[in-house]
Scaffold this motif. Structure first.
Motif, PDB file in Angstrom:
ATOM      1  N   PRO A 179       0.807  -1.227   0.000  1.00  0.00           N
ATOM      2  CA  PRO A 179       0.000   0.000   0.000  1.00  0.00           C
ATOM      3  C   PRO A 179       0.839   1.275   0.000  1.00  0.00           C
ATOM      4  N   GLU A 180       1.976   1.251   0.677  1.00  0.00           N
ATOM      5  CA  GLU A 180       2.838   2.426   0.739  1.00  0.00           C
ATOM      6  C   GLU A 180       4.014   2.346  -0.226  1.00  0.00           C
ATOM      7  N   GLY A 181       3.970   1.364  -1.141  1.00  0.00           N
ATOM      8  CA  GLY A 181       4.991   1.252  -2.161  1.00  0.00           C
ATOM      9  C   GLY A 181       6.345   0.828  -1.613  1.00  0.00           C
ATOM     10  N   TYR A 182       7.349   0.903  -2.498  1.00  0.00           N
ATOM     11  CA  TYR A 182       8.725   0.617  -2.112  1.00  0.00           C
ATOM     12  C   TYR A 182       9.437   1.924  -1.783  1.00  0.00           C
ATOM     13  N   HIS A 183      10.384   1.836  -0.867  1.00  0.00           N
ATOM     14  CA  HIS A 183      11.158   3.009  -0.468  1.00  0.00           C
ATOM     15  C   HIS A 183      12.641   2.721  -0.664  1.00  0.00           C
ATOM     16  N   PHE A 184      13.340   3.702  -1.222  1.00  0.00           N
ATOM     17  CA  PHE A 184      14.763   3.525  -1.500  1.00  0.00           C
ATOM     18  C   PHE A 184      15.579   3.947  -0.292  1.00  0.00           C
ATOM     19  N   ASN A 185      16.478   3.059   0.138  1.00  0.00           N
ATOM     20  CA  ASN A 185      17.379   3.339   1.253  1.00  0.00           C
ATOM     21  C   ASN A 185      18.722   3.763   0.669  1.00  0.00           C
ATOM     22  N   LEU A 186      19.059   5.055   0.836  1.00  0.00           N
ATOM     23  CA  LEU A 186      20.282   5.582   0.235  1.00  0.00           C
ATOM     24  C   LEU A 186      21.520   4.918   0.807  1.00  0.00           C
ATOM     25  N   ALA A 187      21.497   4.614   2.102  1.00  0.00           N
ATOM     26  CA  ALA A 187      22.683   4.027   2.740  1.00  0.00           C
ATOM     27  C   ALA A 187      22.999   2.643   2.183  1.00  0.00           C
ATOM     28  N   SER A 188      21.950   1.816   2.006  1.00  0.00           N
ATOM     29  CA  SER A 188      22.170   0.452   1.513  1.00  0.00           C
ATOM     30  C   SER A 188      22.085   0.353  -0.001  1.00  0.00           C
ATOM     31  N   GLY A 189      21.465   1.372  -0.628  1.00  0.00           N
ATOM     32  CA  GLY A 189      21.283   1.332  -2.080  1.00  0.00           C
ATOM     33  C   GLY A 189      20.246   0.332  -2.517  1.00  0.00           C
ATOM     34  N   LYS A 190      19.316  -0.054  -1.610  1.00  0.00           N
ATOM     35  CA  LYS A 190      18.320  -1.077  -1.927  1.00  0.00           C
ATOM     36  C   LYS A 190      16.907  -0.565  -1.669  1.00  0.00           C
ATOM     37  N   LEU A 191      15.928  -1.239  -2.278  1.00  0.00           N
ATOM     38  CA  LEU A 191      14.524  -0.941  -2.045  1.00  0.00           C
ATOM     39  C   LEU A 191      14.029  -1.763  -0.855  1.00  0.00           C
ATOM     40  N   CYS A 192      13.102  -1.187  -0.101  1.00  0.00           N
ATOM     41  CA  CYS A 192      12.501  -1.901   1.018  1.00  0.00           C
ATOM     42  C   CYS A 192      11.027  -1.535   1.096  1.00  0.00           C
ATOM     43  N   ALA A 193      10.265  -2.326   1.851  1.00  0.00           N
ATOM     44  CA  ALA A 193       8.856  -2.021   2.082  1.00  0.00           C
ATOM     45  C   ALA A 193       8.755  -1.023   3.224  1.00  0.00           C
TER      46      ALA A 193
END
Length: 590
Positions: A28-42
Motif C-alpha cells: 500500500p505504501e509502495g517501495y522506499h529507496f534506502n540511500l545508505a544500503s542502495g536497496k529498495l525496502c517495504a
C-alpha cells in the motif's frame, strides 16, 4: 489407466495468476529507496518479500519485473543523514560553491576596462544565438555600454536575479567563460583585473583611495606589488581562476563517492577540509558563505531525493529493469545541496528511454521552500548566533524574520522550482512524464495563506510590467529585475494555470482565486518610473513592495515556527561548535 496431472497453481488461468501476483506483491505504501544500503525496502524498512518468485523457474519468469510494475517507488531526502553522507554532501556543496564563486568573479570582472576587449561582438553574437533570453543582459556587459546601472556588474553572476531557470543561467555563464577563454591572454588579464579591482573597492582590505600625491605614490607602490609575478596573492588567484575555469564542472545532481570527491577537489587544487573557506580566501573575501572555520559541521547536509533516484537507483539497474518502473515519487521534504530544483534534469534520459515512466516530485513548502538554507541573511549560523548571544525570545525572533520579507522569500523560492519545472520540456522531458506537487503538510490551511503570498507577488510583478509600457528591451530587462519584484517570465502564467487546474504543477491544499494586478497598479500610479538621470528606476516599486509586506505580516502557526524549522537542520548539541564563546544548546532552539 492414464494418470491426470495434479491440479496446482500453474494450472490456473494466467489472468487469475496475475491477479494473485498483484495482491502478493502490492505494498500500500509502495517501495522506499534506502540511500545508505542502495536497496529498495517495504514500509517500516521491511525487506521486500519475493519468496514466491523463488518457488520455481516458471513462476520466476512470470513475475519478472512485476514488483516494480506493481508498486510505486518512493525516494526521500534523509531525515538524519549518516556522518559519512553528511560530510560528503557538505563538501560537495562547497565544491559547487567554489565553481560558482569563480564564474561570478570572472563575469563581474569582465566589466572592468582591462577585460572589455575580450568581450568582442563575435562573442556576444554567439551568446545571443545560443541564449537569446539573455541578449538584453549582454548589452550591459558589452565594452561600449555606459555604466548606466553599476549594480548590474555586481549582480552579473547571480542566477535568480534574471528570471530564468538557474540551470539555464549557469549554462549561459559557462558558455560565456568558454568563449572568453579561447583567447590565451584572458586568464592573465582576469587575474590582474581582479587584483586591481580591489584597489578601487571600498569593501576590500586592499582599498587605496587617492586623495593627494602621497596616496597616489602608495597606490602605485601597491599596484607594482600586486602585479609582481613572484608575489603569493597573484599566484593564488591565478591558480584559483585557472583551476575553476578550466576544470570540468560536476553536475549538481551528482552523488560522488569519497574517492570521487577527493579527485574532484584535487582537479581544482582544493583542500578537502573546508573548500568554501579556501575559495573565499583565494578571492580575498572576508566571510565564507557557510560560516567561519568549521561551523558548517553543525548542519545536516543532505542529497536530494531526485539525486538519489537518478544516481543511486536508475544507474544501478539495467535498462530493461528501468523500463519496468511505472511510477516514481520524489519526496523533497528536507533541504538538500547542489541546486536541488535542477536535479530532475538527471532523470530526463531515463524518462526518454521509458515512455511509461512517470515521475511525481513533491516539494514541501514549509521545510524546503521556506528552508533557512534559502533565506538570505538568516542562515542557520545567523539564527544560532542571534539567539545565543542576545538571548532574544525565540517566538519574537521567528516573527521578526517572517515580517521582514515572507512574501519575497516564499515567492522567490517557489519561483525557482516552478521555473525549472517549466523548462523541462525544452530540455527533452517527454510530455506527461513529470508532475510537480507543492506539498502543504503538515499545515494545509496555513499553506493556503502562504500561496496567497505567491499570488500577491504575481500581481505585483504583472502590475510593475504594465507600469513600464514604453521601455526598450534592454532597459526593461534591467529595470524590472532590479526592483526585486520580478520573479520570472513564466511565473504569472504558471500560477494562473495552477489555480485553474490546467497545469502539471498542483497543490494538495486550496489555492483560492487570483489577485487583480490592476488594483496594485492603481495603488502605485504615483510612483516615479525614472530617476534624476532619466534612467528607468524600480526603486519606488521596491519600497512600495516592502511597505506592503510590513503592513501584511505573515505569522507561522505555533507548531511550525521558523526557528523550529531551522533547529531541525542542526545536529544535536554535542556536535555543535561554540557560538560567541557559548555552547549552542538545543534548548535555545526549542
Amino acid at each position: 489407466m492414464s494418470s491426470r496431472p495434479r491440479p496446482g497453481f500453474l494450472s490456473l488461468p494466467r489472468e487469475l495468476r496475475d491477479t494473485i501476483y498483484h495482491h502478493y506483491l502490492f505494498e500500500p505504501e509502495g517501495y522506499h529507496f534506502n540511500l545508505a544500503s542502495g536497496k529498495l525496502c517495504a514500509s517500516g524498512n521491511r525487506p521486500v518479500n519475493l519468496a514466491l518468485m523463488r518457488t520455481c523457474t516458471a513462476v520466476a519468469a512470470e513475475m519478472h519485473h512485476l514488483p516494480l510494475r506493481t508498486n510505486v517507488v518512493h525516494f526521500s531526502t534523509s531525515a538524519d543523514p549518516s556522518e559519512s553522507e553528511r560530510t560528503i554532501s557538505a563538501r560537495f556543496a562547497m565544491l559547487l560553491e567554489y565553481f560558482e564563486q569563480g564564474r561570478i568573479a570572472a563575469l563581474t570582472l569582465s566589466r572592468e576596462p582591462s577585460l572589455r576587449p575580450y568581450q568582442t561582438p563575435e562573442v556576444d553574437a554567439k551568446l545571443a544565438l545560443k541564449y537569446p533570453q539573455f541578449a538584453p543582459l549582454l548589452h550591459w556587459w558589452s565594452p561600449e555600454s555606459p555604466r548606466a546601472y553599476p549594480s548590474v556588474a555586481t549582480w552579473a553572476g547571480i542566477a535568480s536575479i534574471w528570471g530564468e531557470p538557474d540551470s539555464e543561467f549557469l549554462a549561459f555563464q559557462s558558455y560565456m567563460i568558454e568563449l572568453l577563454s579561447t583567447n590565451a591572454d584572458f586568464l592573465g588579464a582576469l587575474v590582474e583585473s581582479d587584483l586591481l579591482h580591489k584597489l578601487d573597492d571600498p569593501r576590500s582590505s586592499l582599498y587605496s583611495p587617492v586623495v593627494d600625491e602621497a596616496s597616489q605614490a602608495r597606490r602605485e607602490q601597491m599596484h607594482s606589488f600586486l602585479l609582481d609575478k613572484e608575489q603569493k596573492p597573484r599566484g593564488e588567484r591565478a591558480s584559483f581562476f585557472r583551476s575553476v575555469l578550466s576544470a570540468s564542472k560536476p553536475e549538481p545532481w551528482t552523488i560522488p563517492s569519497l574517492e570521487e570527491l577527493v579527485q574532484m577537489m584535487a582537479n581544482v587544487n582544493l583542500s578537502p577540509s573546508n573548500p568554501a573557506h579556501e575559495a573565499q580566501r583565494c578571492l580575498g573575501l572576508e566571510t565564507p558563505k557557510y560560516g567561519q572555520g568549521h561551523q558548517w559541521k553543525c548542519v545536516k547536509w543532505r542529497f536530494s531525493a531526485a539525486a538519489a533516484a537518478a544516481i543511486h537507483f536508475f544507474k544501478s539497474i539495467s535498462r530493461e529493469t528501468c523500463s519496468a518502473v511505472r511510477r516514481v515519487v520524489l519526496h523533497e521534504d528536507r533541504p538538500s545541496v547542489g541546486f536541488p530544483e535542477s536535479h530532475v534534469l538527471g532523470l530526463i534520459p531515463f524518462c526518454v528511454q521509458s515512455p511509461q515512466l512517470h515521475i511525481e516530485r513533491r516539494v514541501n513548502i514549509w521545510r524546503v521552500l521556506l528552508s533557512p538554507h534559502s533565506c538570505q541573511g538568516t542562515c542557520l549560523h545567523a539564527i544560532a548566533n542571534h539567539i545565543v548571544s542576545i538571548s532574544e525570545n525565540v517566538e519574537k525572533f521567528s516573527s521578526k524574520i517572517c515580517d521582514r520579507g515572507c512574501i519575497a522569500l516564499i515567492s522567490e523560492s517557489c519561483c525557482r522550482w516552478i521555473t525549472e519545472a517549466s523548462g523541462l520540456s525544452a530540455k527533452g522531458m517527454p510530455a506527461h512524464s513529470f508532475s510537480l506537487v507543492l506539498d502543504g503538510d503538515p499545515a494545509p490551511d496555513k499553506s493556503s495563506e502562504l500561496f496567497e503570498r505567491m499570488k500577491e507577488a504575481v500581481a505585483w510583478q504583472v502590475a510593475q510590467a504594465q507600469a513600464y509600457p514604453d521601455q526598450s528591451p534592454s532597459l526593461g530587462f534591467i529595470a524590472t529585475r532590479s526592483a526585486w519584484i520580478y520573479r520570472c517570465g513564466v511565473f504569472p502564467q504558471a500560477i494562473n494555470d495552477i489555480v485553474n487546474g490546467t497545469s502539471f504543477i498542483s497543490c494538495n491544499f486550496p489555492t483560492g482565486t487570483l489577485h487583480d494586478p490592476r488594483a496594485v497598479l492603481n495603488m502605485n500610479r504615483h510612483l516615479v518610473h525614472r530617476d534624476a538621470r532619466g534612467r528607468m528606476s524600480g526603486r519606488g516599486w521596491l519600497i512600495a513592495f516592502e511597505n506592503h509586506q510590513k503592513r501584511h505580516p505573515m505569522r507561522f502557526p505555533p507548531h511550525l515556527s521558523f526557528v523550529d524549522l531551522a533547529a531541525e537542520e542542526l545536529l544535536p548539541e554535542e556536535h555543535m561548535p561554540l557560538i560567541e564563546g557559548k555552547p549552542a544548546q538545543a534548548s535555545n532552539f526549542a
